[in-house]
Enzyme design. Structure first.
Site, PDB file in Angstrom:
ATOM      1  N   GLU A   2      31.358  37.903  42.082  1.00 51.92           N
ATOM      2  CA  GLU A   2      30.070  37.782  41.400  1.00 51.92           C
ATOM      3  C   GLU A   2      30.109  36.673  40.345  1.00 51.92           C
ATOM      4  O   GLU A   2      31.061  36.566  39.571  1.00 51.92           O
ATOM      5  CB  GLU A   2      29.765  39.128  40.737  1.00 51.92           C
ATOM      6  N   GLN A  60      28.296  42.701  50.924  1.00 48.63           N
ATOM      7  CA  GLN A  60      28.843  43.794  50.109  1.00 48.63           C
ATOM      8  C   GLN A  60      27.747  44.511  49.317  1.00 48.63           C
ATOM      9  O   GLN A  60      26.963  43.882  48.611  1.00 48.63           O
ATOM     10  CB  GLN A  60      29.892  43.261  49.139  1.00 48.63           C
ATOM     11  N   CYS A  90      34.492  47.596  41.295  1.00 51.56           N
ATOM     12  CA  CYS A  90      34.020  46.772  40.174  1.00 51.56           C
ATOM     13  C   CYS A  90      34.226  47.504  38.833  1.00 51.56           C
ATOM     14  O   CYS A  90      33.773  48.632  38.655  1.00 51.56           O
ATOM     15  CB  CYS A  90      32.542  46.428  40.358  1.00 51.56           C
ATOM     16  N   LYS A 131      36.172  48.675  49.682  1.00 51.66           N
ATOM     17  CA  LYS A 131      37.145  48.089  48.757  1.00 51.66           C
ATOM     18  C   LYS A 131      37.358  49.055  47.606  1.00 51.66           C
ATOM     19  O   LYS A 131      36.390  49.504  46.979  1.00 51.66           O
ATOM     20  CB  LYS A 131      36.566  46.769  48.246  1.00 51.66           C
ATOM     21  N   ASN A 191      45.107  43.223  48.153  1.00 50.41           N
ATOM     22  CA  ASN A 191      44.415  42.303  47.229  1.00 50.41           C
ATOM     23  C   ASN A 191      44.989  42.468  45.818  1.00 50.41           C
ATOM     24  O   ASN A 191      45.374  43.548  45.408  1.00 50.41           O
ATOM     25  CB  ASN A 191      42.909  42.624  47.242  1.00 50.41           C
ATOM     26  N   GLY A 192      45.007  41.344  45.109  1.00 57.03           N
ATOM     27  CA  GLY A 192      45.367  41.353  43.702  1.00 57.03           C
ATOM     28  C   GLY A 192      46.540  40.468  43.367  1.00 57.03           C
ATOM     29  O   GLY A 192      47.631  40.626  43.927  1.00 57.03           O
ATOM     30  N   GLU A 193      46.275  39.467  42.504  1.00 57.90           N
ATOM     31  CA  GLU A 193      47.348  38.681  41.895  1.00 57.90           C
ATOM     32  C   GLU A 193      48.132  37.807  42.878  1.00 57.90           C
ATOM     33  O   GLU A 193      49.300  37.530  42.671  1.00 57.90           O
ATOM     34  CB  GLU A 193      48.295  39.671  41.178  1.00 57.90           C
ATOM     35  N   ARG A 216      40.821  35.188  42.717  1.00 58.29           N
ATOM     36  CA  ARG A 216      40.940  34.083  41.776  1.00 58.29           C
ATOM     37  C   ARG A 216      41.921  33.013  42.251  1.00 58.29           C
ATOM     38  O   ARG A 216      41.738  31.825  41.967  1.00 58.29           O
ATOM     39  CB  ARG A 216      41.363  34.636  40.405  1.00 58.29           C
TER      40      ARG A 216
HETATM   41  C1  FMN Z   1      34.523  37.014  38.020  1.00 55.10           C
HETATM   42  C2  FMN Z   1      34.882  38.018  39.075  1.00 55.10           C
HETATM   43  C3  FMN Z   1      33.887  38.505  39.911  1.00 55.10           C
HETATM   44  C4  FMN Z   1      34.210  39.444  40.903  1.00 55.10           C
HETATM   45  N1  FMN Z   1      33.218  39.907  41.723  1.00 55.10           N
HETATM   46  C5  FMN Z   1      33.529  40.759  42.745  1.00 55.10           C
HETATM   47  C6  FMN Z   1      32.541  41.220  43.653  1.00 55.10           C
HETATM   48  O1  FMN Z   1      31.348  40.875  43.561  1.00 55.10           O
HETATM   49  N2  FMN Z   1      32.934  42.044  44.651  1.00 55.10           N
HETATM   50  C7  FMN Z   1      34.240  42.446  44.789  1.00 55.10           C
HETATM   51  O2  FMN Z   1      34.555  43.197  45.701  1.00 55.10           O
HETATM   52  N3  FMN Z   1      35.183  42.041  43.942  1.00 55.10           N
HETATM   53  C8  FMN Z   1      34.867  41.213  42.930  1.00 55.10           C
HETATM   54  N4  FMN Z   1      35.841  40.787  42.066  1.00 55.10           N
HETATM   55  C9  FMN Z   1      37.227  41.258  42.258  1.00 55.10           C
HETATM   56  C10 FMN Z   1      37.985  40.316  43.190  1.00 55.10           C
HETATM   57  O3  FMN Z   1      37.385  40.304  44.463  1.00 55.10           O
HETATM   58  C11 FMN Z   1      39.440  40.755  43.343  1.00 55.10           C
HETATM   59  O4  FMN Z   1      39.462  42.046  43.864  1.00 55.10           O
HETATM   60  C12 FMN Z   1      40.185  40.743  42.023  1.00 55.10           C
HETATM   61  O5  FMN Z   1      39.913  39.597  41.262  1.00 55.10           O
HETATM   62  C13 FMN Z   1      41.697  40.826  42.281  1.00 55.10           C
HETATM   63  O6  FMN Z   1      42.098  39.809  43.142  1.00 55.10           O
HETATM   64  P1  FMN Z   1      42.718  38.432  42.587  1.00 55.10           P
HETATM   65  O7  FMN Z   1      43.853  38.819  41.659  1.00 55.10           O
HETATM   66  O8  FMN Z   1      43.130  37.712  43.837  1.00 55.10           O
HETATM   67  O9  FMN Z   1      41.623  37.754  41.849  1.00 55.10           O
HETATM   68  C14 FMN Z   1      35.550  39.883  41.058  1.00 55.10           C
HETATM   69  C15 FMN Z   1      36.539  39.387  40.204  1.00 55.10           C
HETATM   70  C16 FMN Z   1      36.224  38.473  39.221  1.00 55.10           C
HETATM   71  C17 FMN Z   1      37.325  37.956  38.329  1.00 55.10           C
END
Ligand code: FMN
Length: 311
Positions: A2, A60, A90, A131, A191-193, A216
């Site tokens: 988002e 989603q 979220c 998720k 997912n994550g990090e 990210r």
């Molecule tokens: C700014 C921001 C917006 C996000 N928006 C969504 C979203 O709309 N839907 C969703 O499932 N996850 C959302 N996430 C979570 C990410 O999809 C992901 O699960 C989370 O950042 C962990 O993964 P990463 O460490 O690879 O970033 C968002 C994360 C961030 C930082």
């Protein structure tokens, strides 16, 4: 994601001639309250539904009203979405206050009801995915929720390996995903990090999942998915240079300038640069120069300078 991964970003990241390597994208979450949203809301979030993209996008939905989520999911499926994804992860305060996202992790029965109603509402040919995080305050509800989601008929599960309370703070607890994967028959995606190819291999080792969802990390390294694919196949990989990224940054700014109200001008660009600066020092300098500006010409001028003076 988002606020940053809209259809412009998805197209840039998925472009097969450039970054590529992505199997499937997910829209920013679409909040569902108690009614069926008009078609234009779905098209605005996912113009790819109109059929002119060469990558797939799951739509989603986020909310807690199972009946309304099911009705909206049916509509999304009728619009041709290749899959419907449900957000139970979220952590945002306003979202949780309205009973959406991660706060549902403490209500497994409701998660079950939502997934099963959505599953019943869409054709069998439309996958329903979900998720989750590992829990709300503690990392404790992941197995219960994951099993409920599978029993309710979901086709795949994405697991962000942190609790809501963990927020986005490292580390991610990939080992828990391994427990889920062993308990479930449906595919589990970690997912994550994951910021680097090395992180991918560590996550794979700890979770046992070959497939991952990138957040990210992909914004920080737009070629990360491709680099992971190449490394998994033992192939060499040449990373994208800043010059190639900079032209995409410029394009993203131009596109998002006209797509959103003027009061948001530059927000999405700054979000992306915030992540890119982790990889590219040039992005850091650019970010610092434009971070306080809301003036289109000024930002445009700085971006042009970036592209033409350096290359
Ligand atoms: C700014 C921001 C917006 C996000 N928006 C969504 C979203 O709309 N839907 C969703 O499932 N996850 C959302 N996430 C979570 C990410 O999809 C992901 O699960 C989370 O950042 C962990 O993964 P990463 O460490 O690879 O970033 C968002 C994360 C961030 C930082």
């Amino acid at each position: 994601m988002e606020g940053v991964v809209d259809h412009h970003m998805r197209k840039i990241l998925s472009a097969s001639d450039a970054s590529g390597g992505i199997d499937s994208c997910v829209t920013e979450f679409i909040r569902v309250t108690d009614h069926t949203l008009p078609r234009r809301v779905f098209i605005r979030s996912c113009p790819e539904l109109l059929g002119d993209s060469d990558y797939t996008v799951r739509v989603q939905l986020l909310g807690s009203n199972a009946r309304a989520l099911a009705a909206n999911a049916r509509k999304v499926a009728q619009l041709g979405a290749p899959a419907v994804d449900l957000n139970f992860g979220c952590p945002a305060k306003t979202v949780n206050k309205n009973r959406g996202g991660a706060c549902l992790l403490d209500d497994t029965d409701l998660i079950y009801e939502i997934v099963s109603r959505v599953r019943d509402a869409v054709p069998a040919s439309t996958p329903v995915t979900a998720k989750i995080r590992l829990g709300y305050n503690e990392r404790d509800s992941y197995l219960k929720n994951a099993k409920a989601i599978e029993e309710a008929g979901a086709n795949e599960l994405f697991v962000h390996a942190r609790s809501k309370k963990d927020g986005y703070k490292p580390p991610a607890y990939w080992g828990y995903i391994g427990e889920i994967r062993q308990a479930l028959k449906i595919p589990v995606i970690a997912n994550g990090e994951i910021w680097t190819v090395d992180d991918y291999f560590q996550c794979r080792e700890q979770s046992g999942c070959n497939d991952v969802m990138l957040g990210r990390g992909l914004l920080a390294k737009p070629d990360l998915a491709l680099a992971i694919k190449a490394a998994s196949q033992g192939k060499p990989f040449a990373h994208l240079e800043w010059a190639e990224i900079a032209t995409r940054v410029h394009l993203f700014f131009q596109q998002t300038c006209t797509a959103y109200p003027a009061k948001y001008l530059g927000n999405r660009l700054k979000q992306w640069l915030h992540y890119l600066r982790k990889t590219y020092p040039e992005a850091d300098a650019l970010f610092n120069d434009i971070k306080t500006s809301r003036n289109r010409e000024q930002i445009e001028k700085r971006l042009n300078l970036e592209i033409h003076s350096r290359f």
